[in-house]
Design an enzyme around this catalytic site. Structure first.
Site, short mmCIF file in Angstrom:
data_model
loop_
_atom_site.label_atom_id
_atom_site.label_comp_id
_atom_site.label_asym_id
_atom_site.label_seq_id
_atom_site.Cartn_x
_atom_site.Cartn_y
_atom_site.Cartn_z
N ARG A 1 0.80 -1.23 0.00
CA ARG A 1 0.00 0.00 0.00
C ARG A 1 0.84 1.28 0.00
O ARG A 1 0.30 2.36 -0.18
CB ARG A 1 -0.96 -0.02 1.19
CG ARG A 1 -2.15 -0.92 0.96
CD ARG A 1 -2.95 -1.14 2.23
NE ARG A 1 -2.28 -2.08 3.12
CZ ARG A 1 -2.70 -2.36 4.35
NH1 ARG A 1 -3.76 -1.76 4.84
NH2 ARG A 1 -2.06 -3.24 5.09
N ASN B 1 -5.11 -7.24 19.30
CA ASN B 1 -3.73 -7.68 19.37
C ASN B 1 -2.83 -6.64 18.69
O ASN B 1 -3.00 -6.36 17.51
CB ASN B 1 -3.62 -9.04 18.64
CG ASN B 1 -2.19 -9.49 18.47
OD1 ASN B 1 -1.33 -9.16 19.29
ND2 ASN B 1 -1.94 -10.27 17.42
C1 UD1 Z 1 -0.93 -8.98 12.56
C2 UD1 Z 1 -1.57 -9.93 13.57
C3 UD1 Z 1 -2.84 -9.28 14.11
C4 UD1 Z 1 -2.53 -7.93 14.74
C5 UD1 Z 1 -1.80 -7.05 13.75
C6 UD1 Z 1 -1.31 -5.82 14.43
C7 UD1 Z 1 -1.06 -12.17 12.76
C8 UD1 Z 1 -1.59 -13.37 12.10
N1 UD1 Z 1 -1.91 -11.15 12.90
O1 UD1 Z 1 -1.83 -8.83 11.49
O2 UD1 Z 1 -3.45 -10.12 15.08
O3 UD1 Z 1 -3.73 -7.32 15.17
O4 UD1 Z 1 -0.65 -7.73 13.20
O5 UD1 Z 1 -0.77 -4.93 13.49
O6 UD1 Z 1 0.08 -12.14 13.15
N2 UD1 Z 1 5.50 -10.01 8.15
C9 UD1 Z 1 6.58 -10.74 7.75
N3 UD1 Z 1 6.39 -11.88 7.04
C10 UD1 Z 1 5.15 -12.31 6.73
C11 UD1 Z 1 4.04 -11.58 7.15
C12 UD1 Z 1 4.24 -10.43 7.86
O7 UD1 Z 1 7.72 -10.37 8.02
O8 UD1 Z 1 5.05 -13.37 6.08
C13 UD1 Z 1 5.72 -8.77 8.91
C14 UD1 Z 1 5.26 -7.55 8.16
O9 UD1 Z 1 6.30 -6.99 7.41
C15 UD1 Z 1 4.80 -6.63 9.28
C16 UD1 Z 1 4.35 -7.58 10.39
O10 UD1 Z 1 4.95 -8.82 10.10
O11 UD1 Z 1 5.85 -5.83 9.78
C17 UD1 Z 1 2.85 -7.71 10.49
O12 UD1 Z 1 2.36 -8.21 9.28
P1 UD1 Z 1 0.94 -7.82 8.74
O13 UD1 Z 1 0.71 -8.49 7.47
O14 UD1 Z 1 0.79 -6.35 8.76
O15 UD1 Z 1 0.01 -8.47 9.87
P2 UD1 Z 1 -1.53 -8.21 10.04
O16 UD1 Z 1 -2.25 -8.99 9.05
O17 UD1 Z 1 -1.78 -6.77 10.09
#
Ligand code: UD1
Ligand code: CA
Length: 454
Positions: A14, A164
């Site tokens: 985004r 969370n």
């Molecule tokens: C996640 C949480 C959610 C919480 C939210 C808070 C999970 C399943 N969900 O959701 O409960 O309310 O954060 O913001 O964890 N990332 C990686 N590798 C991946 C996926 C993500 O490094 O494969 C990193 C992203 O770069 C980011 C962070 O993890 O910095 C969170 O990822 P994001 O996809 O934003 O999680 P949410 O779906 O928002």
């Protein structure tokens, strides 16, 4: 002992950027650097990178361990990619690279709760009026906690306002064992780190007081909003400490900046980096200062100042540019359209109009006339100029460096000075003026006669 793992593999779709999200700057610093700096207070730091990892890596200090997640298969999968980093005997703090303003204080509270309760996992939560998009905290009767993602939640779960934040402390042994039990059977087909939490018997939450700390940045609109809020707080703090900010909405001050009491900051002013400003100064309007040290009672109006030292009682501007290596000593006056670079200007000296001073050392009580240029560059090398105390440089002089002007000397206006000038001397280097009396009148009459003959 504690280890800290920062999740930052996501590409940040985004942001609509060719750069990874976490290298975008907020308050002058890449998002990831804010998190790394906070994390370093607690122990060994590891970072999980994926999208354009080599770009992010450039912003990380050498003592940070890097793990690569080639495909972003979810937060749980991300942690699996750093399994070697996790130690059974150490707790593991999870942070996000795109949640820059988590504070040391909040993390201390989270870690304390974790230790006091001897938990398997401790979760940082928040209550939100509009919780949509976040995982919801479900506290079960048996003391266990489940986190349900928005996309997997039914109507009742979606009504829960405790969310969370994504920040947790895990017992190392617990998480290492349970990562292998994750699957991706959910609405997003991802390995959710949150699912590990449902396996814990000893689990509790603490709530964050200030939501800005756990706000994630997903697009440039959020980036601007969060930055604006933090800037507002910086300005508020400075005002409570005795700094007068005329219009906080148009004043941009980095958190690293120090400003003394009774200094006034006028609108449309940006103060960045490692800048220190003393007391009773007037800064702005429309001034940009970066990495500079400014004394007391200094005026800087509509000017650019970078990597400069300015002593007490100096006046700069309007429309001056002070560049790297400028040192203005007490009572110096630098006026409009004057550029100064790698130059020391001695006490009480003045360059008030349209001047370039580069690679120069200027003594006390020197007056540099309007339009004076130090010709410091010969196309290949830079050369120095020395102007000793009490000298007067006439307007529109070119001082061809390397050159020395002695004490108490006088340079005639319009001179091109190519040879050193001794003390107490007058130097002139210009074409001698000639006068042709009545020349204009004669020409006028010649042309009148010529026209009459036609
Ligand atoms: C996640 C949480 C959610 C919480 C939210 C808070 C999970 C399943 N969900 O959701 O409960 O309310 O954060 O913001 O964890 N990332 C990686 N590798 C991946 C996926 C993500 O490094 O494969 C990193 C992203 O770069 C980011 C962070 O993890 O910095 C969170 O990822 P994001 O996809 O934003 O999680 P949410 O779906 O928002
Ligand atoms: Ca997110």
């Amino acid at each position: 002992m504690l280890k800290i793992l920062i999740l930052a593999a996501g590409l940040g779709k985004r942001m609509k950027s060719k750069y990874p999200k976490v290298v975008h700057k907020i308050l002058g610093k890449p998002m990831i650097s804010w998190v790394v700096e906070t994390a370093k207070n607690f122990g060994k730091v590891g970072v999980i990178l994926g999208y354009k990892a080599e770009i992010v890596q450039n912003f990380l200090p050498d003592d940070v361990d890097i793990f690569i997640q080639n495909e972003q298969l979810g937060t749980g999968h991300a942690v699996m990619c750093a399994k070697n980093f996790i130690d059974e005997n150490d707790d593991l703090l999870i942070l996000y690279g795109d949640v820059p303003f988590i504070s040391k204080n909040t993390l201390e509270k989270l870690i304390d709760e974790h230790k006091n309760k001897n938990n398997e996992v401790t979760i940082l939560t928040a209550i939100l009026e509009n919780p949509s998009g976040y995982g919801r905290i479900l506290k079960e009767k048996n003391g266990k906690i489940r986190i349900v993602e928005e996309k997997d939640a039914d109507e009742n779960i979606r009504k829960i306002k405790e969310i969370n934040t994504g920040i947790y402390v895990f017992n190392g042994n617990f998480i290492k064992k349970n990562l292998d039990n994750l699957n991706n059977k959910n609405a997003q087909g991802e390995y959710y780190l949150t699912d590990v939490i449902s396996f814990a018997n000893k689990v509790s939450t603490i709530m964050v007081d200030d939501f800005i700390e756990v706000t994630g940045i997903n697009d440039r609109v959020q980036l601007a909003k969060v930055e604006k809020e933090i800037r507002k707080r910086i300005n508020t703090k400075l005002m409570y400490e005795g700094v007068r900010i005329i219009d906080p909405d148009s004043t941009f001050i980095d958190p690293s900046v120090v400003i003394g009491k009774d200094t006034v900051i006028y609108p449309f002013t940006i103060i960045e980096g490692n800048t220190i400003i003393g007391e009773d100064c007037e800064i702005g309007p429309m001034t940009h200062i970066k990495d500079s040290k400014i004394g007391n009672n200094v005026k800087v109006i509509r000017s650019e100042v970078e990597k400069a030292y300015i002593d007490d009682d100096v006046s700069v501007g309007p429309f001056s540019r002070l560049r790297e290596g400028t040192h203005l000593k007490t009572k110096v006056k630098i006026g409009n359209f004057v550029e100064v670079k790698k130059t020391t200007v001695g006490e009480n000296s003045k360059a008030q109009h349209l001047t370039y001073l580069g690679d120069a050392t200027i003594g006390k009580n020197v007056n540099v006339g309007a339009g004076t240029i130090t010709c410091n560059y010969d196309g290949k090398n830079k050369h120095p100029t020395f102007i000793d105390d009490n000298s007067f440089i006439g307007s529109n002089s070119s001082l061809v460096a390397p050159i020395k002007i002695g004490k108490n000397s006088l340079i005639g206006a319009g001179s091109v000075i190519t040879e050193d000038v001794p003390d107490d001397s007058l130097a002139l280097g210009r074409a001698r003026q000639i006068i042709k009396e009545n020349w204009v009148k004669i020409k006028r009459e010649e042309s009148k006669n010529a026209n009459n003959k036609k």
